[in-house]
Design an enzyme around this catalytic site. Structure first.
Site, PDB file in Angstrom:
ATOM      1  N   CYS A 195       0.860  -1.176   0.000  1.00 55.95           N
ATOM      2  CA  CYS A 195       0.000   0.000   0.000  1.00 55.95           C
ATOM      3  C   CYS A 195       0.893   1.222   0.000  1.00 55.95           C
ATOM      4  CB  CYS A 195      -0.961  -0.023   1.184  1.00 55.95           C
ATOM      5  SG  CYS A 195      -0.156  -0.197   2.788  1.00 55.95           S
ATOM      6  N   ILE A 196       0.511   2.288   0.644  1.00 53.10           N
ATOM      7  CA  ILE A 196       1.277   3.522   0.558  1.00 53.10           C
ATOM      8  C   ILE A 196       2.585   3.440   1.327  1.00 53.10           C
ATOM      9  CG2 ILE A 196       1.225   5.999   1.092  1.00 53.10           C
ATOM     10  CD1 ILE A 196      -1.763   5.941   0.662  1.00 53.10           C
TER      11      ILE A 196
END
Length: 636
Positions: free
Chosen positions: A26-27
């Protein structure tokens, strides 16, 4: 080459490439699905430069990297010889149903998150420019910008068809074909509500629906699947199961085209006739339920979700709410969940800014500057793991501020009309048909308040002197040492064969990362208290217990290796957390034979977890030991 060495160590310490089922990111974090998480050396990874922290949550083994996670992800994939298909194409069949759900949702939505945010930002800027009068709705500039931003949302089933197929291990082009069928313009027009040729089905019931088409004489319920979420996910799920069956029965010589042929031919009509309507009704119920809870008390909803949002982020559990938010937009045209949590990142960022302005500690400053910048753009993991969570109170303060500002947004009725950017790029998602109304301005007021309150609290509560005292051992560490006033004699909690702790098949214990100690292969089924003290921690599964003696020694007793996977089967705790225990008192019963038959090692590590506060830990050197006999001594 910059992250090659880090990637090599990550792959090695998660148990090698053969222990990796799949990998996504993810981020800020790598999200592994491991075959056996017990093989991972979590303590080593936590202490490795370039890694913020490690945790297990949502059925995933998560290695938090920071803002440069895409580069590390690519390096890890290369090191583990993972193809695009193997990197994310696996659904967890292990663990709790909730964990499997989070793993599934994150696996489907994470790959598309970046372009989804980008499209939302473009759509948001188009709405903003129109609201402030820079462009008109009829202008070509607005129409092109809106089309750029809205195209992904309109054709969302095609994109989700790709990511869902990847997650379910199916042919990705079949997934895209299913999504394309749902948004095919001719069918969209034919199934539009209000068709003059339509007839009614299920009249007078909750399921009352129009139908204007039939397939082989079977009515097709009129529904709009553009911008929808749940129907395509279920469609691809059933397609993946059918595809696997067809691959087994169709000869290899014609498998290449007959498998997709039958899969699409069967699943597309089934989706329009059964899967689509049922999943759409389910999606509408979820949306109505979320809205009903919100309408019950917007203030309480904002207070609760705002306060706990960063906690959800820590464990990666926020994906469950993100999925509901996306569904709300597709079914109702707006979402009320994300606005309530929007100010949480600003509260966290404000705390960090306050500490940055107050501190003279160069190391804290070096951590705070990039954490503040990331936080402004909605990425708070660097701030959480690097600064506030290790210090505990700043994190709690940020949650309180987030709860207050979430309640403000709830009372104002702020809504999100499409998914967009994070942090300061998220404001435009709150612009609806009414333009820049009070609900929109409240999002600015709430985030400004969160940032300001966080800054003030962070500045007033931080003290370099207190941190320096702790680091030198005159703070919390010194208090802990004073609690250990005498050498501690530890009796054996079970009878059995003594084993060198460094030889057991658990790297966390054998590396002595948890502390010094000893292991016992038990020959009885009852664990007793090794000293007078208190139960500091008791795992819900009953497989492990942490005890603290009256004079300060802390002992962890772990029954078996990887036995957390038994989820409490064969374990019966006889005490509760916080309970005082006496030496020799039975504290856990377990079924040694059943555990072994289930395929688990029954060896019991007995570890002094605060070894760092002792001068030494002297171990018993006999080959066997009886329960209640001297096992080890903690020397001060």
């Amino acid at each position: 080459m910059k992250y090659e060495e880090l990637a090599k160590e990550i792959v090695e310490k998660v148990g090698g490439e053969e222990n990796i089922n799949s990998l996504t990111h993810c981020i800020t974090r790598l999200r592994f699905q491991l075959k056996d998480s017990g093989k991972a050396d979590t303590q080593y990874l936590k202490n490795k430069d370039g890694i913020v922290t490690v945790m297990e949550s949502g059925g995933q083994y998560q290695v938090v990297i920071g803002n440069h996670v895409p580069e590390v992800y690519d390096a890890v994939r290369k090191e583990a010889h993972m193809s695009d298909d193997s990197s994310s194409g696996s659904v967890s069949n292990n663990g709790l149903l909730f964990n499997r759900f989070i793993d599934l949702i994150s696996g489907i939505f994470q790959p598309i998150l970046g372009v989804l945010a980008a499209a939302g930002m473009i759509k948001g800027f188009a709405a903003l420019f129109m609201a402030i009068g820079w462009i008109s709705e009829e202008s070509g500039t607005y129409q092109i910008m809106f089309a750029i931003g809205d195209a992904l949302f309109y054709f969302f089933p095609i994109f989700l068809g790709l990511t869902a197929a990847k997650k379910f291990g199916s042919n990705q082009f079949i997934g895209m074909a299913l999504g394309a069928a749902l948004v095919y313009p001719t069918l969209v027009g034919a199934m539009a509500l209000g068709n003059e040729n339509a007839t009614m089905l299920f009249s007078g019931t909750f399921f009352e629906s129009e139908t204007a088409l039939t397939f082989l004489g079977i009515p097709v319920i009129s529904m709009t699947y553009t911008q929808s979420v749940i129907p395509i996910v279920f469609s691809v799920f059933f397609a993946s199961r059918l595809e696997r069956f067809l691959k087994k029965v169709i000869p290899d010589v014609v498998k290449t085209f007959l498998v997709p042929f039958f899969t699409i031919l069967i699943i597309v009509p089934l989706t329009f006739i059964i899967i689509g309507p049922i999943s759409t009704w389910g999606a509408n119920l979820i949306g109505s339920g979320a809205l009903a809870l919100y309408n019950f008390s917007p203030l309480f909803a904002g207070l609760l979700l705002g306060a706990f949002w960063q906690v959800f982020v820590i464990f990666g559990l926020h994906w469950g709410l993100v999925a509901i938010a996306i569904n709300n937009i597709s079914t109702s045209g707006f979402d009320i969940i994300i606005p309530l949590t929007f100010a949480a990142s600003f509260a966290q960022t404000g705390i960090v800014l306050g500490m940055l302005l107050r501190t003279k500690n160069k190391q804290l400053k070096s951590l705070s500057i990039p954490a503040f910048i990331s936080g402004i753009f909605g990425v708070t993991e660097p701030a959480i793991y690097g600064i506030t969570l290790p210090r505990k109170k700043p994190f709690i303060y940020s949650c309180i501020v987030a709860g207050i500002t979430g309640a403000m947004v709830g009372v104002a009725g702020t809504k999100m009309y499409f998914l967009g950017g994070l942090g300061i790029f998220g404001y435009t998602t709150f612009i609806g048909e009414n333009g820049l109304d009070m609900a929109f301005w409240m999002s600015l007021i709430a985030t400004g308040t969160a940032l300001a309150l966080g800054l003030i609290i962070g500045y007033l509560t931080h003290s370099d002197k207190k941190e320096a005292a702790i680091e030198k051992g005159t703070g919390a560490g010194e208090t802990a040492k004073k609690e250990m006033v005498n050498d501690v004699l530890v009796e054996s909690p079970v009878s059995g064969k003594i084993i060198d702790l460094t030889t057991i098949k658990d790297p966390v214990f054998s590396s002595l990362a948890m502390g010094k100690g000893i292991a016992i292969e038990p020959d009885n089924d009852v664990v007793v208290a090794p000293f007078n003290g208190v139960v500091e921690s008791l795992f819900p599964t009953g497989h492990a217990i942490g005890l603290k003696s009256d004079n300060g020694a802390e002992i962890l007793i772990h029954i078996g290796i990887d036995t957390v996977k038994l989820e409490g089967k064969y374990f019966k705790p006889l005490v509760t957390q916080g309970e005082t225990v006496e030496i020799g008192q039975p504290i856990i019963e377990f079924d040694r034979e059943a555990i072994a038959l289930a395929g688990f090692d029954t060896v019991i590590p007995v570890v002094v977890t605060n070894t760092n506060l002792a001068k030494d830990v002297v171990l018993e050197r006999n080959e066997t030991i009886e329960s209640g006999k001297h096992l080890l001594t903690v020397i001060l």
